[in-house]
Design a protein around this motif. Structure first.
Motif, PDB file in Angstrom:
ATOM      1  N   MET A   1       1.031  -1.220  -0.027  1.00  0.00           N
ATOM      2  CA  MET A   1      -0.170  -0.056   0.093  1.00  0.00           C
ATOM      3  C   MET A   1       1.005   1.306  -0.036  1.00  0.00           C
ATOM      4  O   MET A   1       0.696   2.068  -0.576  1.00  0.00           O
ATOM      5  CB  MET A   1      -0.813  -0.083   1.327  1.00  0.00           C
ATOM      6  CG  MET A   1      -2.004   0.986   1.160  1.00  0.00           C
ATOM      7  SD  MET A   1      -3.195   0.799  -0.185  1.00  0.00           S
ATOM      8  CE  MET A   1      -4.021   2.220   0.147  1.00  0.00           C
ATOM      9  N   LYS A   2       2.004   1.188   0.777  1.00  0.00           N
ATOM     10  CA  LYS A   2       2.776   2.314   0.873  1.00  0.00           C
ATOM     11  C   LYS A   2       3.420   2.556  -0.453  1.00  0.00           C
ATOM     12  O   LYS A   2       3.560   4.135  -0.888  1.00  0.00           O
ATOM     13  CB  LYS A   2       3.811   2.154   1.944  1.00  0.00           C
ATOM     14  CG  LYS A   2       4.692   3.323   2.217  1.00  0.00           C
ATOM     15  CD  LYS A   2       3.962   4.363   3.145  1.00  0.00           C
ATOM     16  CE  LYS A   2       5.205   5.329   3.681  1.00  0.00           C
ATOM     17  NZ  LYS A   2       4.542   6.354   4.097  1.00  0.00           N
ATOM     18  N   ALA A   3       3.639   1.722  -1.444  1.00  0.00           N
ATOM     19  CA  ALA A   3       4.414   1.850  -2.507  1.00  0.00           C
ATOM     20  C   ALA A   3       3.739   2.240  -3.532  1.00  0.00           C
ATOM     21  O   ALA A   3       4.038   3.313  -4.177  1.00  0.00           O
ATOM     22  CB  ALA A   3       5.037   0.508  -3.022  1.00  0.00           C
ATOM     23  N   LEU A   4       2.307   2.066  -3.411  1.00  0.00           N
ATOM     24  CA  LEU A   4       1.430   2.632  -4.286  1.00  0.00           C
ATOM     25  C   LEU A   4       1.068   3.945  -4.082  1.00  0.00           C
ATOM     26  O   LEU A   4       1.066   4.878  -4.927  1.00  0.00           O
ATOM     27  CB  LEU A   4      -0.076   1.856  -4.146  1.00  0.00           C
ATOM     28  CG  LEU A   4      -0.893   2.498  -4.912  1.00  0.00           C
ATOM     29  CD1 LEU A   4      -0.763   2.312  -6.721  1.00  0.00           C
ATOM     30  CD2 LEU A   4      -2.473   1.692  -4.935  1.00  0.00           C
ATOM     31  N   GLU A   5       1.079   4.383  -2.866  1.00  0.00           N
ATOM     32  CA  GLU A   5       0.967   5.959  -2.499  1.00  0.00           C
ATOM     33  C   GLU A   5       2.044   6.968  -2.897  1.00  0.00           C
ATOM     34  O   GLU A   5       2.004   7.996  -3.467  1.00  0.00           O
ATOM     35  CB  GLU A   5       0.718   6.068  -0.725  1.00  0.00           C
ATOM     36  CG  GLU A   5      -0.468   5.449  -0.413  1.00  0.00           C
ATOM     37  CD  GLU A   5      -0.549   5.555   1.042  1.00  0.00           C
ATOM     38  OE1 GLU A   5       0.561   5.782   1.872  1.00  0.00           O
ATOM     39  OE2 GLU A   5      -1.482   5.214   1.591  1.00  0.00           O
ATOM     40  N   VAL A   6       3.398   6.354  -2.893  1.00  0.00           N
ATOM     41  CA  VAL A   6       4.394   6.965  -3.540  1.00  0.00           C
ATOM     42  C   VAL A   6       4.582   7.305  -4.878  1.00  0.00           C
ATOM     43  O   VAL A   6       4.643   7.998  -5.171  1.00  0.00           O
ATOM     44  CB  VAL A   6       5.794   6.195  -2.934  1.00  0.00           C
ATOM     45  CG1 VAL A   6       7.043   6.664  -3.598  1.00  0.00           C
ATOM     46  CG2 VAL A   6       5.949   6.296  -1.512  1.00  0.00           C
ATOM     47  N   LEU A   7       4.046   6.042  -5.584  1.00  0.00           N
ATOM     48  CA  LEU A   7       3.962   6.010  -6.735  1.00  0.00           C
ATOM     49  C   LEU A   7       3.061   7.282  -7.525  1.00  0.00           C
ATOM     50  O   LEU A   7       3.124   7.861  -8.245  1.00  0.00           O
ATOM     51  CB  LEU A   7       3.530   4.828  -7.340  1.00  0.00           C
ATOM     52  CG  LEU A   7       3.458   4.308  -8.878  1.00  0.00           C
ATOM     53  CD1 LEU A   7       4.706   4.749  -9.554  1.00  0.00           C
ATOM     54  CD2 LEU A   7       2.914   3.243  -9.346  1.00  0.00           C
ATOM     55  N   ILE A   8       1.648   7.166  -6.708  1.00  0.00           N
ATOM     56  CA  ILE A   8       0.881   8.005  -7.056  1.00  0.00           C
ATOM     57  C   ILE A   8       1.243   9.472  -6.833  1.00  0.00           C
ATOM     58  O   ILE A   8       1.005  10.273  -7.579  1.00  0.00           O
ATOM     59  CB  ILE A   8      -0.545   7.811  -6.244  1.00  0.00           C
ATOM     60  CG1 ILE A   8      -1.328   6.558  -6.789  1.00  0.00           C
ATOM     61  CG2 ILE A   8      -1.437   8.945  -6.086  1.00  0.00           C
ATOM     62  CD1 ILE A   8      -2.246   5.909  -6.040  1.00  0.00           C
ATOM     63  N   ALA A   9       2.080   9.662  -5.762  1.00  0.00           N
ATOM     64  CA  ALA A   9       2.491  11.046  -5.496  1.00  0.00           C
ATOM     65  C   ALA A   9       3.552  11.233  -6.603  1.00  0.00           C
ATOM     66  O   ALA A   9       3.601  12.442  -6.884  1.00  0.00           O
ATOM     67  CB  ALA A   9       3.270  10.970  -4.066  1.00  0.00           C
ATOM     68  N   LEU A  10       4.596  10.693  -6.858  1.00  0.00           N
ATOM     69  CA  LEU A  10       5.636  10.637  -8.052  1.00  0.00           C
ATOM     70  C   LEU A  10       4.941  11.363  -9.302  1.00  0.00           C
ATOM     71  O   LEU A  10       5.279  12.041 -10.197  1.00  0.00           O
ATOM     72  CB  LEU A  10       6.492   9.515  -8.158  1.00  0.00           C
ATOM     73  CG  LEU A  10       7.486   9.599  -6.898  1.00  0.00           C
ATOM     74  CD1 LEU A  10       8.290   8.179  -7.123  1.00  0.00           C
ATOM     75  CD2 LEU A  10       8.297  10.624  -6.987  1.00  0.00           C
ATOM     76  N   LEU A  11       3.705  10.179  -9.647  1.00  0.00           N
ATOM     77  CA  LEU A  11       3.008  10.729 -10.913  1.00  0.00           C
ATOM     78  C   LEU A  11       2.413  12.033 -10.846  1.00  0.00           C
ATOM     79  O   LEU A  11       2.189  12.727 -11.714  1.00  0.00           O
ATOM     80  CB  LEU A  11       1.846   9.512 -11.037  1.00  0.00           C
ATOM     81  CG  LEU A  11       1.196   9.738 -12.261  1.00  0.00           C
ATOM     82  CD1 LEU A  11       2.326   9.403 -13.577  1.00  0.00           C
ATOM     83  CD2 LEU A  11       0.213   8.436 -12.548  1.00  0.00           C
ATOM     84  N   GLY A  12       1.866  12.195  -9.472  1.00  0.00           N
ATOM     85  CA  GLY A  12       1.193  13.536  -9.484  1.00  0.00           C
ATOM     86  C   GLY A  12       2.153  14.581  -9.676  1.00  0.00           C
ATOM     87  O   GLY A  12       2.017  15.830 -10.320  1.00  0.00           O
ATOM     88  N   ALA A  13       3.322  14.400  -9.149  1.00  0.00           N
ATOM     89  CA  ALA A  13       4.486  15.568  -9.186  1.00  0.00           C
ATOM     90  C   ALA A  13       4.803  15.831 -10.672  1.00  0.00           C
ATOM     91  O   ALA A  13       5.020  16.928 -11.011  1.00  0.00           O
ATOM     92  CB  ALA A  13       5.565  15.237  -8.230  1.00  0.00           C
ATOM     93  N   ALA A  14       4.945  14.442 -11.268  1.00  0.00           N
ATOM     94  CA  ALA A  14       5.288  14.658 -12.925  1.00  0.00           C
ATOM     95  C   ALA A  14       4.319  15.206 -13.477  1.00  0.00           C
ATOM     96  O   ALA A  14       4.447  16.147 -14.335  1.00  0.00           O
ATOM     97  CB  ALA A  14       5.570  13.332 -13.081  1.00  0.00           C
ATOM     98  N   VAL A  15       3.176  15.142 -13.367  1.00  0.00           N
ATOM     99  CA  VAL A  15       2.133  15.787 -14.124  1.00  0.00           C
ATOM    100  C   VAL A  15       2.086  17.341 -13.910  1.00  0.00           C
ATOM    101  O   VAL A  15       1.851  17.903 -14.629  1.00  0.00           O
ATOM    102  CB  VAL A  15       0.634  15.235 -13.927  1.00  0.00           C
ATOM    103  CG1 VAL A  15      -0.507  15.949 -14.354  1.00  0.00           C
ATOM    104  CG2 VAL A  15       0.647  13.508 -14.257  1.00  0.00           C
ATOM    105  N   PHE A  16       2.350  17.699 -12.454  1.00  0.00           N
ATOM    106  CA  PHE A  16       2.129  19.292 -12.279  1.00  0.00           C
ATOM    107  C   PHE A  16       3.535  19.907 -12.809  1.00  0.00           C
ATOM    108  O   PHE A  16       3.317  20.929 -13.411  1.00  0.00           O
ATOM    109  CB  PHE A  16       2.257  19.350 -10.636  1.00  0.00           C
ATOM    110  CG  PHE A  16       2.599  20.666 -10.375  1.00  0.00           C
ATOM    111  CD1 PHE A  16       1.393  21.314 -10.252  1.00  0.00           C
ATOM    112  CD2 PHE A  16       3.808  21.115  -9.668  1.00  0.00           C
ATOM    113  CE1 PHE A  16       1.585  22.779  -9.778  1.00  0.00           C
ATOM    114  CE2 PHE A  16       4.110  22.447  -9.549  1.00  0.00           C
ATOM    115  CZ  PHE A  16       2.839  23.175  -9.291  1.00  0.00           C
TER     116      PHE A  16
END
Length: 102
Positions: free
Chosen positions: A1-16
């Protein structure tokens, strides 16, 4: 679960980050278009009729006018980024503008 949250945060930062860069390029292109049309068209140069063309001109000018100033505290990775990654990113952004907005 923690890895998924990190992946989502990184993807959000990349999109931003990509969205922010695109916004900056559009604002730069708009400013270039206005300044060109105000000051260079009266001198006989053709007008820039759209922001995508101005973004392209700005990308070319930025690529030609950029320079690398090495210093002792800069690493080899910064040099390689400037020499290889930066032109490729500019080329990719220019392709997107050319392909989808012109």
């Amino acid at each position: 679960m923690k890895a998924l949250e990190v992946l989502i945060a990184l993807l959000g930062a990349a999109v931003f980050f990509v969205g922010f860069i695109a916004l900056v390029a559009v604002v730069d292109g708009w400013a270039l278009m206005l300044l060109w049309n105000w000051f260079l068209v009266p001198l006989g140069l053709p007008p820039i009729t759209g922001v995508p063309a101005a973004v392209g001109i700005g990308l070319v000018a930025g690529l030609l006018a950029s320079s690398y100033r090495p210093s002792k505290d800069k690493s080899i990775s910064e040099l390689l980024t400037f020499l290889f990654v930066r032109p490729l990113v500019i080329l990719l952004f220019g392709y997107v503008v050319h392909r989808f907005f012109m």
